[in-house]
Design a protein around this motif. Structure first.
Motif: not given
Length: 108
Positions: A61-62, A80
């Motif tokens: 993720r990210d 993020r």
């Protein structure tokens, strides 16, 4: 269009890597992990090779800043995305931990 054929063709082809120092590592099993630059704002990818053979791809993720493989754990420093409610307007950085034991055993 046969999606499986497209995936196989992509997996077997050469990848464009935009490597900087430290964006690749060898794990304890001698596999080469290489960070790639595909869709970096939402997720990032690591391609894994066993010798000259493509082993698989891991999605995290990210936006990945850096990573390391420690035993059966993948540690990823990520940035993020800036959310609408983010008071300082600066992207936050955190470390995500992934258990890759199943991946190491060939289980996905």
């Amino acid at each position: 269009m046969d999606v499986n054929a497209f995936v196989e063709e992509y997996a077997g082809g050469a990848k464009l890597y935009y490597l900087q120092r430290g964006q690749e590592t060898l794990d304890s099993q001698g596999r080469l992990w290489i960070s790639t630059s595909r869709d970096r704002d939402k997720q990032s990818f690591l391609d894994v090779y066993q010798g000259e053979e493509y082993y698989g791809t891991v999605m995290v993720r990210d936006r990945m800043i850096d990573f390391d493989v420690i035993g059966s754990t993948l540690a990823v420093l990520v940035e993020r995305g800036i959310g609408t409610g983010d008071p300082d307007g600066v992207a936050d950085r955190e470390i995500d931990w992934y258990d890759i034991g199943a991946f190491e055993d060939g289980g996905g």
